[in-house]
Design a protein around this motif. Sequence first.
Motif, short mmCIF file in Angstrom:
data_model
loop_
_atom_site.label_atom_id
_atom_site.label_comp_id
_atom_site.label_asym_id
_atom_site.label_seq_id
_atom_site.Cartn_x
_atom_site.Cartn_y
_atom_site.Cartn_z
N UNK A 144 76.16 53.20 31.57
CA UNK A 144 77.46 52.54 31.76
C UNK A 144 77.29 51.03 31.86
N UNK A 145 76.40 50.50 31.04
CA UNK A 145 75.98 49.11 31.20
C UNK A 145 77.08 48.11 30.89
N UNK A 146 77.99 48.44 29.96
CA UNK A 146 79.10 47.50 29.70
C UNK A 146 80.01 47.40 30.91
N UNK A 147 80.36 48.55 31.48
CA UNK A 147 81.22 48.56 32.66
C UNK A 147 80.54 47.89 33.85
N UNK A 148 79.27 48.22 34.07
CA UNK A 148 78.56 47.67 35.22
C UNK A 148 78.32 46.17 35.07
N UNK A 149 78.02 45.71 33.87
CA UNK A 149 77.80 44.28 33.68
C UNK A 149 79.09 43.51 33.91
N UNK A 150 80.22 44.06 33.47
CA UNK A 150 81.51 43.42 33.71
C UNK A 150 81.79 43.33 35.21
N UNK A 151 81.51 44.43 35.92
CA UNK A 151 81.73 44.45 37.36
C UNK A 151 80.85 43.44 38.08
N UNK A 152 79.58 43.38 37.70
CA UNK A 152 78.63 42.49 38.37
C UNK A 152 79.02 41.02 38.16
N UNK A 153 79.38 40.66 36.94
CA UNK A 153 79.78 39.27 36.67
C UNK A 153 81.05 38.93 37.45
N UNK A 154 82.00 39.85 37.48
CA UNK A 154 83.24 39.61 38.23
C UNK A 154 82.96 39.46 39.72
N UNK A 155 82.12 40.34 40.27
CA UNK A 155 81.79 40.25 41.69
C UNK A 155 81.02 38.96 42.00
N UNK A 156 80.13 38.58 41.13
CA UNK A 156 79.36 37.35 41.34
C UNK A 156 80.29 36.14 41.41
N UNK A 157 81.27 36.09 40.51
CA UNK A 157 82.22 34.98 40.55
C UNK A 157 83.04 35.00 41.84
N UNK A 158 83.41 36.18 42.29
CA UNK A 158 84.17 36.28 43.53
C UNK A 158 83.33 35.81 44.72
N UNK A 159 82.06 36.20 44.75
CA UNK A 159 81.18 35.81 45.86
C UNK A 159 81.00 34.30 45.88
N UNK A 160 80.86 33.70 44.72
CA UNK A 160 80.71 32.24 44.65
C UNK A 160 81.99 31.55 45.10
N UNK A 161 83.13 32.03 44.61
CA UNK A 161 84.41 31.38 44.94
C UNK A 161 84.79 31.59 46.41
N UNK A 162 84.55 32.78 46.93
CA UNK A 162 85.03 33.12 48.27
C UNK A 162 84.04 32.73 49.37
N UNK A 163 82.72 32.84 49.07
CA UNK A 163 81.71 32.63 50.12
C UNK A 163 80.73 31.51 49.81
N UNK A 164 80.89 30.88 48.66
CA UNK A 164 80.01 29.77 48.30
C UNK A 164 78.67 30.19 47.72
N UNK A 165 78.48 31.47 47.52
CA UNK A 165 77.22 31.96 46.97
C UNK A 165 76.63 33.07 47.81
N UNK A 166 75.40 33.47 47.48
CA UNK A 166 74.82 34.64 48.13
C UNK A 166 74.52 34.42 49.62
N UNK A 167 74.17 33.19 50.02
CA UNK A 167 73.86 32.96 51.44
C UNK A 167 75.11 33.12 52.31
N UNK A 168 76.23 32.59 51.86
CA UNK A 168 77.46 32.71 52.62
C UNK A 168 77.93 34.16 52.71
N UNK A 169 77.76 34.89 51.63
CA UNK A 169 78.13 36.30 51.63
C UNK A 169 77.21 37.09 52.55
N UNK A 170 75.93 36.76 52.54
CA UNK A 170 74.97 37.43 53.40
C UNK A 170 75.32 37.22 54.87
N UNK A 171 75.69 36.02 55.22
CA UNK A 171 76.08 35.71 56.59
C UNK A 171 77.32 36.50 57.00
N UNK A 172 78.28 36.58 56.09
CA UNK A 172 79.51 37.33 56.37
C UNK A 172 79.22 38.80 56.62
#
Length: 278
Positions: free
Chosen positions: A117-145
């Motif tokens: 299901x690599x097309x579906x999963x890659x779409x999900x991962x890219x979308x989630x990554x953008x959300x994490x960057x926009x909402x938490x400033x990146x992986x460190x902010x998300x990790x803290x949350x």
Amino acid sequence: MSDDADDRPAEPAENISGGPDGGGESVVPGDAESAESRAEAVVDELGEMYWQKAYGGQDAFECLVRTILSQNTSDKASQPAHDSLMSRYGGDETDLAESLADAAQDELAETIASAGLYNQKSETIVRLANHIVDEYGGEDGFDEFVKSGDPDEVRDALLEMKGVGPKTADCVLLFAGGRNGVFPVDTHVHRIARRMGLAPADADHEQVRQAMEAAVPGEKCGFGHTAMIQFGREYCTAREPACLDGPEACPLVEYCDQVGVDELSGEVVDPSEVVADD
């Protein structure tokens, strides 16, 4: 019960829901004879068969990605996909969320192809990554949350993300947040809990989670989840549970209602079908 942890099998070397990469440290074994519920006794017995650990410590965004990759496939298939993804987009000095937010979806899909299901999963991962960057400033902010935020608020925030279901949210809370009282429900846990009578036969995944979290002490939920998965792979499979070979073939037969399993005819059905026939 044995007091020697060396009597238990080693955790799988490649197992995103356990193994050395599962995080956490060993905990004091429980005693099934003093358990306050049958579900707790089952978890104690499973801990003796496999392992008992308190989880936590994984990077929250990487854990989220790993769990997305594991959806609808096996660890054997998803682990190489995770390794390839980290090799291409990760690194000690790299913010994984920023890297994946900028990733070309077709290239990411090719990288994680082994997970299915690599097309579906890659779409999900890219979308989630953008959300994490926009909402938490990146992986460190998300990790803290994830690690310091209110567990209910963290779970709600995860479930609001498109592509994140209850099992994925609970795995992030458990393996990254180290939250006690979190019992993720995958297909193995869902089947076994209902077959054994630890949850209603027609319970959905959320109802099974609620039943297990209510009956199992918080510090035992993590290893209960991982050990039940291993038990489902080795003994309580969907089509041919070990009990069909006789009660002595299953180490947990004394705790099991065998809902949907007919030892005489060899017929095995989903527990929910038993309720439907009543």
